[in-house]
Design a protein around this motif. Structure first.
Motif, PDB file in Angstrom:
ATOM      1  N   TRP A   1     -26.800 104.678 -38.639  1.00 27.15           N
ATOM      2  CA  TRP A   1     -27.862 105.619 -38.991  1.00 27.15           C
ATOM      3  C   TRP A   1     -28.739 105.996 -37.801  1.00 27.15           C
ATOM      4  O   TRP A   1     -29.333 107.067 -37.768  1.00 27.15           O
TER       5      TRP A   1
ATOM      6  N   ILE B   1     -31.161 109.142 -38.443  1.00 33.51           N
ATOM      7  CA  ILE B   1     -31.559 109.133 -39.849  1.00 33.51           C
ATOM      8  C   ILE B   1     -32.725 108.174 -40.042  1.00 33.51           C
ATOM      9  O   ILE B   1     -32.708 107.044 -39.541  1.00 33.51           O
TER      10      ILE B   1
ATOM     11  N   VAL C   1     -34.617 105.617 -42.216  1.00 32.28           N
ATOM     12  CA  VAL C   1     -34.293 104.723 -43.327  1.00 32.28           C
ATOM     13  C   VAL C   1     -35.550 103.995 -43.785  1.00 32.28           C
ATOM     14  O   VAL C   1     -36.241 103.364 -42.986  1.00 32.28           O
TER      15      VAL C   1
ATOM     16  N   SER D   1     -23.812 107.021 -47.987  1.00 31.69           N
ATOM     17  CA  SER D   1     -25.022 107.822 -47.761  1.00 31.69           C
ATOM     18  C   SER D   1     -25.130 108.257 -46.309  1.00 31.69           C
ATOM     19  O   SER D   1     -25.463 109.411 -46.014  1.00 31.69           O
ATOM     20  N   ILE D   2     -24.854 107.337 -45.390  1.00 32.81           N
ATOM     21  CA  ILE D   2     -24.935 107.665 -43.960  1.00 32.81           C
ATOM     22  C   ILE D   2     -23.910 108.742 -43.599  1.00 32.81           C
ATOM     23  O   ILE D   2     -24.197 109.685 -42.857  1.00 32.81           O
TER      24      ILE D   2
ATOM     25  N   THR E   1     -25.091 112.223 -44.948  1.00 31.49           N
ATOM     26  CA  THR E   1     -26.451 112.669 -44.608  1.00 31.49           C
ATOM     27  C   THR E   1     -26.421 113.300 -43.223  1.00 31.49           C
ATOM     28  O   THR E   1     -25.931 112.685 -42.274  1.00 31.49           O
TER      29      THR E   1
ATOM     30  N   ILE F   1     -32.804 108.207 -45.672  1.00 33.25           N
ATOM     31  CA  ILE F   1     -32.220 107.383 -46.735  1.00 33.25           C
ATOM     32  C   ILE F   1     -33.298 106.423 -47.210  1.00 33.25           C
ATOM     33  O   ILE F   1     -33.960 105.774 -46.399  1.00 33.25           O
TER      34      ILE F   1
ATOM     35  N   ARG G   1     -31.097 106.430 -52.234  1.00 33.83           N
ATOM     36  CA  ARG G   1     -31.264 107.887 -52.275  1.00 33.83           C
ATOM     37  C   ARG G   1     -31.155 108.453 -50.859  1.00 33.83           C
ATOM     38  O   ARG G   1     -31.685 107.865 -49.907  1.00 33.83           O
ATOM     39  N   ASP G   2     -30.485 109.593 -50.726  1.00 34.22           N
ATOM     40  CA  ASP G   2     -30.355 110.212 -49.406  1.00 34.22           C
ATOM     41  C   ASP G   2     -30.630 111.711 -49.485  1.00 34.22           C
ATOM     42  O   ASP G   2     -30.716 112.283 -50.563  1.00 34.22           O
ATOM     43  N   SER G   3     -30.754 112.310 -48.342  1.00 24.76           N
ATOM     44  CA  SER G   3     -30.987 113.761 -48.255  1.00 24.76           C
ATOM     45  C   SER G   3     -29.712 114.469 -47.803  1.00 24.76           C
ATOM     46  O   SER G   3     -29.763 115.441 -47.052  1.00 24.76           O
ATOM     47  N   GLY G   4     -28.582 113.958 -48.267  1.00 21.76           N
ATOM     48  CA  GLY G   4     -27.284 114.480 -47.829  1.00 21.76           C
ATOM     49  C   GLY G   4     -26.887 115.789 -48.482  1.00 21.76           C
ATOM     50  O   GLY G   4     -27.704 116.488 -49.087  1.00 21.76           O
TER      51      GLY G   4
ATOM     52  N   GLY H   1     -29.302 116.274 -51.932  1.00 21.23           N
ATOM     53  CA  GLY H   1     -29.146 114.834 -51.762  1.00 21.23           C
ATOM     54  C   GLY H   1     -28.527 114.163 -52.972  1.00 21.23           C
ATOM     55  O   GLY H   1     -28.229 114.797 -53.987  1.00 21.23           O
TER      56      GLY H   1
END
Length: 350
Positions: A219, A224, A226, A253-254, A257, A263, A279-282, A338
């Protein structure tokens, strides 16, 4: 509805019996009257009535025999269709559908069971064929790369840099192949119940923190952010298996994203359950893909999954491990907004 059919059938049988008796006595009476008119009447009224009764009984028996043979013929047709259906299933033909509009009587339940069994076996056969096809595809891809680059390494004119690059690819594809084999063996062992389970108490928040730190290089490489909100919770579970759950979900998730995303991992006790939300912003998941996200080898974005080395087994493994611990896992997502994986587990015994 079935009881109504049985009542109607019984009424029709009794009605047919009385009608056949009435026809038999009428026919016997008319027949004997003609015989008496032609050959003369018996010496007494008693004998005349007795002969009519005997003939009526004979005609009734003949009619009943005919009726029985007709019913027996119908049952033979029904029995034959049932036996033929079972025989087709035994030979691997699961496209068997026995007609429901026929009156199978007491065999109606058997017919419904055969149709359900054929439908379920057909579904399982489709899954088996898909599984074999997917396994073959997943194995063939890294083997093709390994074979191709191994052949390329035989070129003595290759530079050291190119040789090292090809060797790195061969190593990465070998690791991918090994991971696929390992996941398949784990899934098989979990489903067979032969995995050596060792349930013991441990700190779930500590385990999650260790998993986050273990994936730090991945990440950080994508810049990213976290965040972890971890309530102090002790858990009774198979620690090694649960670490597989968090590793798969975090790496997932990684992977999806983008650069500079975030994350969030939250652990809390909620409504008498332990809940972990990752939860992620992917890139998110389309609504039509959500019901199939935990299927073996299912990939939402096949091109992206392949390039990332995914086999489509990670989430299947996650679901199976969570279910073994009497928990459940679900996913909430929208494209571009996400994704959130929610793992719910029983509250540990104090």
């Amino acid at each position: 509805m079935k009881h109504v059919k049985k009542i109607i059938k019984a009424v029709l049988i009794y009605l047919a019996f009385f009608i056949s008796v009435g026809i038999s006595w009428s026919a016997a009476y008319l027949l004997m009257i003609r015989i008496y008119d032609r050959f003369g009447r018996p010496s007494s009224e008693y004998l005349m009535q007795l002969y009519i009764v005997l003939v009526g009984i004979i005609i009734s028996l003949i009619l009943m025999l005919v009726f029985y043979k007709v019913i027996q013929g119908w049952e033979r047709i029904f029995h034959k269709s049932i036996i033929d259906g079972i025989r087709r299933i035994s030979k691997g033909d699961f496209n068997v559908v026995l007609e429901k509009n026929k009156d199978y009587g007491e065999f109606e339940g058997i017919v419904e069971s055969i149709n359900e069994m054929a439908s379920e076996l057909s579904r399982m056969e489709t899954m088996r064929q898909d599984f074999i096809s997917n396994v073959s595809h997943e194995i063939q891809s890294p083997l093709t790369s390994i074979r191709g680059f191994a052949h390329a390494l035989q070129d003595e004119t290759l530079s050291v840099a190119n040789r090292r690059h090809y060797l790195n690819i061969i190593e990465a594809e070998s690791v991918r192949l090994s991971g696929l084999s390992d996941n398949l063996l784990k899934l098989s062992a979990l489903e067979a119940g032969s995995f050596p389970f060792e349930i013991k108490p441990y700190r779930l928040d500590k385990q999650l923190r260790e998993m986050i730190l273990a994936s730090e290089p991945q990440w950080l490489r994508k810049n990213i952010e976290v965040e972890a909100e971890l309530e102090e919770i002790s858990m009774y579970a198979v620690e090694d298996l649960m670490s597989q759950v968090w590793t798969n979900l975090l790496h997932n998730s990684i992977k999806f994203t983008p650069q500079g995303g975030f994350i969030n991992i939250r652990l809390q006790t909620r409504e008498k359950r332990v809940e972990v939300v990752i939860r992620d912003s992917g890139i998110g998941i389309a609504e039509e893909d959500l019901p199939r996200i935990f299927e073996r080898f299912y990939k939402v974005d096949k091109a992206r999954s392949s390039s990332g080395g995914g086999s489509g087994l990670g989430l299947s493994l996650v679901k199976k491990i969570v279910e073994i611990h009497e928990g459940n896992v679900c996913v909430k997502s929208n494209p571009g907004e996400g994704t959130a994986f929610v793992v719910s587990l029983p509250v540990p015994i104090k």
